[in-house]
Design a protein around this motif. Structure first.
Motif, PDB file in Angstrom:
ATOM      1  N   VAL A 249      34.350  39.999  37.743  1.00  0.00           N
ATOM      2  CA  VAL A 249      34.918  38.839  37.064  1.00  0.00           C
ATOM      3  C   VAL A 249      35.827  38.091  38.033  1.00  0.00           C
ATOM      4  O   VAL A 249      36.717  38.687  38.643  1.00  0.00           O
ATOM      5  CB  VAL A 249      35.737  39.256  35.825  1.00  0.00           C
ATOM      6  CG1 VAL A 249      36.260  38.027  35.087  1.00  0.00           C
ATOM      7  CG2 VAL A 249      34.903  40.133  34.904  1.00  0.00           C
ATOM      8  N   LYS A 250      35.616  36.785  38.167  1.00  0.00           N
ATOM      9  CA  LYS A 250      36.487  35.971  39.001  1.00  0.00           C
ATOM     10  C   LYS A 250      37.751  35.623  38.224  1.00  0.00           C
ATOM     11  O   LYS A 250      37.690  34.986  37.181  1.00  0.00           O
ATOM     12  CB  LYS A 250      35.778  34.688  39.432  1.00  0.00           C
ATOM     13  CG  LYS A 250      34.693  34.878  40.478  1.00  0.00           C
ATOM     14  CD  LYS A 250      34.142  33.529  40.926  1.00  0.00           C
ATOM     15  CE  LYS A 250      33.089  33.703  42.013  1.00  0.00           C
ATOM     16  NZ  LYS A 250      32.573  32.385  42.471  1.00  0.00           N
ATOM     17  N   ASP A 267      41.595  31.574  30.340  1.00  0.00           N
ATOM     18  CA  ASP A 267      40.369  31.682  31.133  1.00  0.00           C
ATOM     19  C   ASP A 267      40.098  33.121  31.549  1.00  0.00           C
ATOM     20  O   ASP A 267      38.943  33.584  31.536  1.00  0.00           O
ATOM     21  CB  ASP A 267      40.469  30.792  32.375  1.00  0.00           C
ATOM     22  CG  ASP A 267      40.435  29.305  32.046  1.00  0.00           C
ATOM     23  OD1 ASP A 267      40.060  28.958  30.910  1.00  0.00           O
ATOM     24  OD2 ASP A 267      40.810  28.489  32.917  1.00  0.00           O
ATOM     25  N   GLY A 271      36.798  35.346  30.479  1.00  0.00           N
ATOM     26  CA  GLY A 271      35.926  35.938  31.486  1.00  0.00           C
ATOM     27  C   GLY A 271      35.769  37.437  31.306  1.00  0.00           C
ATOM     28  O   GLY A 271      34.667  37.995  31.459  1.00  0.00           O
ATOM     29  N   LYS A 274      33.601  38.155  28.184  1.00  0.00           N
ATOM     30  CA  LYS A 274      32.193  37.906  28.451  1.00  0.00           C
ATOM     31  C   LYS A 274      31.582  39.040  29.264  1.00  0.00           C
ATOM     32  O   LYS A 274      30.451  39.479  29.000  1.00  0.00           O
ATOM     33  CB  LYS A 274      32.034  36.582  29.202  1.00  0.00           C
ATOM     34  CG  LYS A 274      30.595  36.190  29.480  1.00  0.00           C
ATOM     35  CD  LYS A 274      30.510  34.830  30.175  1.00  0.00           C
ATOM     36  CE  LYS A 274      29.060  34.441  30.464  1.00  0.00           C
ATOM     37  NZ  LYS A 274      28.984  33.133  31.155  1.00  0.00           N
TER      38      LYS A 274
END
Length: 279
Positions: A249-250, A267, A271, A274
């Motif tokens: 994950v970024k 954010d 992330g 997800k």
């Protein structure tokens, strides 16, 4: 590329129209030269109490800028454009340094290579403030309090912290609810993204960086059998644990041009959810 200059609307005004979060910035732009500094001999606190315009704040990046905004600053100029993926690579232009010289406060981080240039450019009346850039919630609130004390904006900072605690609590609960089978996933993080694991309610099984992962570290981290790798988007070296099966994950540390620090947490939570198979 021109520096970003942001005029932030009053938090009191935002509250009056019933907004739940402090988001975005106004449509007006201004340079430090157009800002009104406190009267001679007046402190930032005195200026604020007299209803005068808050001091002009120049920051190196949107990260410092978001901290300043959270603390209640209303006139913030950002030197490094948000489009610069790795902010330490930026080379300040003469116009950037001119902006620094016209500021009341200049915020910078010690790890930024151009910090010395920034300090040299600051005018005799500018107060240099070193900021501890870490999105760990406790450290964020400590920095916001420190800046608010300098700006004379303690009330605005208190309101922001209340909003932050509410939003952070919701995100933490939301991510925990997405744990596969209700169990905490095994997570490995880059050194500067540990805060994101904390947001997910997870203690990292291991950390790496900021240097590239060595073969020995690769073997050690892979042996942890992590489900997630929380990588630093600003210092990524590619896939950290290839063939491990872990979802990478970024995690973005720097806020956008609106200087909304809460968006960074939203954010990151999205992330991570997800990657765990959540929506």
């Amino acid at each position: 590329m021109a520096r970003t200059s942001v005029r932030i609307p009053s938090l009191l005004a935002l509250s009056a129209v019933g907004l739940a979060l402090v988001t975005g910035c106004g449509g007006d732009t201004a340079s430090p030269s157009g800002a009104s500094a406190p009267a001679a001999g007046a402190t930032a606190s005195e200026a604020a109490s007299e209803g005068k315009e808050k001091p002009a704040v120049v920051v190196t990046t949107t990260w410092e800028g978001a901290f300043a905004k959270a603390a209640g600053a209303e006139d913030v100029t950002v030197i490094v454009p948000q489009s610069v993926h790795h902010a330490p690579d930026y080379d300040p232009k003469p116009s950037d340094l001119t902006a620094v010289a016209q500021a009341d406060f200049v915020l910078y981080a010690p790890f930024e290579p151009y910090a010395e240039k920034i300090k040299e450019a600051a005018g005799s009346s500018a107060k240099l403030v070193e900021v501890n850039l870490d999105n760990d919630p406790d450290k964020v609130k400590a920095e916001v309090d420190k800046l608010a004390a300098l700006f004379g904006t303690a009330d605005a900072a208190t309101r922001w912290k209340k909003t932050f605690d509410t939003e952070y609590g919701k995100l933490d609960k939301d991510v925990r609810a997405a744990w596969p089978d209700g169990r905490s996933p095994v997570v490995v993080t880059q050194l500067f993204t540990v805060w994101a694991a904390k947001l997910a309610g997870v203690s990292p099984a291991g950390t790496y960086g900021p240097e590239p992962v060595t073969p020995a570290q690769l073997a050690e981290l892979s042996a942890k059998k992590p489900a997630l790798v929380l990588d630093n988007a600003h210092m990524s070296t590619g896939t950290v644990l290839p063939d491990s099966g872990a979802e990478q994950v970024k995690i973005v540390n720097y806020p956008g041009e609106d200087l909304d620090l809460l968006a960074v947490y939203r954010d990151a939570a999205a992330g991570i959810k997800k990657a765990m198979g959540g929506s």
